[in-house]
Design a protein around this motif. Sequence first.
Motif, short mmCIF file in Angstrom:
data_model
loop_
_atom_site.label_atom_id
_atom_site.label_comp_id
_atom_site.label_asym_id
_atom_site.label_seq_id
_atom_site.Cartn_x
_atom_site.Cartn_y
_atom_site.Cartn_z
N VAL A 169 10.67 2.53 -12.61
CA VAL A 169 11.86 2.64 -13.46
C VAL A 169 11.98 1.38 -14.30
O VAL A 169 11.39 0.34 -13.98
N HIS A 170 12.77 1.44 -15.35
CA HIS A 170 13.00 0.27 -16.19
C HIS A 170 13.83 -0.75 -15.43
O HIS A 170 14.83 -0.42 -14.79
N GLY A 171 13.39 -2.02 -15.50
CA GLY A 171 14.08 -3.08 -14.77
C GLY A 171 15.31 -3.62 -15.46
O GLY A 171 16.06 -4.39 -14.87
N ASN A 227 0.81 -1.22 0.00
CA ASN A 227 0.00 0.00 0.00
C ASN A 227 0.84 1.27 0.00
O ASN A 227 0.42 2.30 -0.53
N ASP A 228 2.01 1.22 0.60
CA ASP A 228 2.86 2.40 0.72
C ASP A 228 4.26 2.11 0.23
O ASP A 228 4.64 0.96 0.02
N GLY A 229 5.04 3.18 0.06
CA GLY A 229 6.45 3.02 -0.31
C GLY A 229 6.73 3.04 -1.79
O GLY A 229 7.88 2.91 -2.20
N TRP A 230 5.70 3.19 -2.61
CA TRP A 230 5.91 3.28 -4.05
C TRP A 230 4.71 3.99 -4.67
O TRP A 230 3.65 4.10 -4.07
N ASP A 231 4.90 4.50 -5.87
CA ASP A 231 3.78 5.04 -6.64
C ASP A 231 4.16 5.00 -8.11
O ASP A 231 5.29 4.67 -8.47
N LEU A 232 3.21 5.33 -8.96
CA LEU A 232 3.43 5.21 -10.40
C LEU A 232 4.56 6.10 -10.90
O LEU A 232 5.20 5.79 -11.91
N MET A 247 9.26 -1.10 -12.99
CA MET A 247 9.22 -1.72 -11.67
C MET A 247 9.55 -0.68 -10.60
O MET A 247 10.06 0.40 -10.90
N ALA A 248 9.24 -1.03 -9.35
CA ALA A 248 9.57 -0.18 -8.21
C ALA A 248 9.88 -1.07 -7.02
O ALA A 248 9.34 -2.18 -6.89
N ARG A 249 10.73 -0.61 -6.13
CA ARG A 249 11.03 -1.32 -4.90
C ARG A 249 10.14 -0.82 -3.78
O ARG A 249 9.84 0.37 -3.70
N VAL A 250 9.72 -1.74 -2.94
CA VAL A 250 8.99 -1.39 -1.72
C VAL A 250 9.90 -1.74 -0.56
O VAL A 250 9.99 -2.90 -0.14
N GLY A 251 10.65 -0.75 -0.08
CA GLY A 251 11.68 -1.01 0.91
C GLY A 251 12.74 -1.93 0.32
O GLY A 251 13.04 -1.87 -0.88
N SER A 252 13.29 -2.80 1.14
CA SER A 252 14.30 -3.74 0.66
C SER A 252 13.75 -5.14 0.49
O SER A 252 14.46 -6.03 0.03
N SER A 253 12.46 -5.33 0.83
CA SER A 253 11.91 -6.69 0.88
C SER A 253 11.05 -7.07 -0.32
O SER A 253 10.89 -8.26 -0.60
N TYR A 254 10.47 -6.08 -1.03
CA TYR A 254 9.51 -6.40 -2.08
C TYR A 254 9.78 -5.57 -3.32
O TYR A 254 10.42 -4.52 -3.28
#
Length: 215
Positions: A24-26, A15-20, A34-41
């Motif tokens: 960035v390109h993977g 729900n948090d930690g990223w948005d459209l 793609m986007a990172r959600v913290g270091s775990s997801y």
Amino acid sequence: SDLRRNAQVPHDFANDGWDLDKLVHGGGKGGSLMARVGSSYMIKELSKGDHASLLKVASSYGQHVRSGETLLCPIYLHFREASTGRFFFAMRNSIGIGPFAKLYDLKGCADDKTLEEDGEPIKAVHKRVWNVGMWCRKTSWSKERRVYYDGKVQARRCEIPLAPEQRAQCLKSMERDTAWLAQHRLMDYSLLVAVKTGLGLGSADSGGSGFSGKR
């Protein structure tokens, strides 16, 4: 929901930690964002075709990852972003975060490549058919092309030190995973291998060599 519950992943983890705006390109051939959600997801955008394929195999995938050892990345969420209609999935970042001594993308063919070395990302410089000079002689290659090519050769020849029991488990998991992928006629998958130095062999979270299957 069963996969999240079994892995003790919070239902609101994405729900948090990223948005459209943070996509960035993977770096893959498909150019997926793609986007990172913290270091775990990680959140990755899906094309309509990949969205449809994931829907078809979702039930089988869930059974596969719950019923035995696997190197496939855990996928915890598959969703449509309401305001844009774009499709995404959320998965665990199985190799952790860098910097990495080595980060390999291994397919067992000429597509093997080194993605990172000594903490520095390696830019992909492809020898496309229209780059005539690259085909005629290597002396015309740029420094970035040479680094990329050397990384491909290195990845093709890399040897990962494993204890006998680790090697046996790794091979068993790969055989099981590739059989499942072949059953569903899925292709273009590879083994993502992250290597950190100074901490000994272990999982991606504890240092050493981290393995993660990906499609």
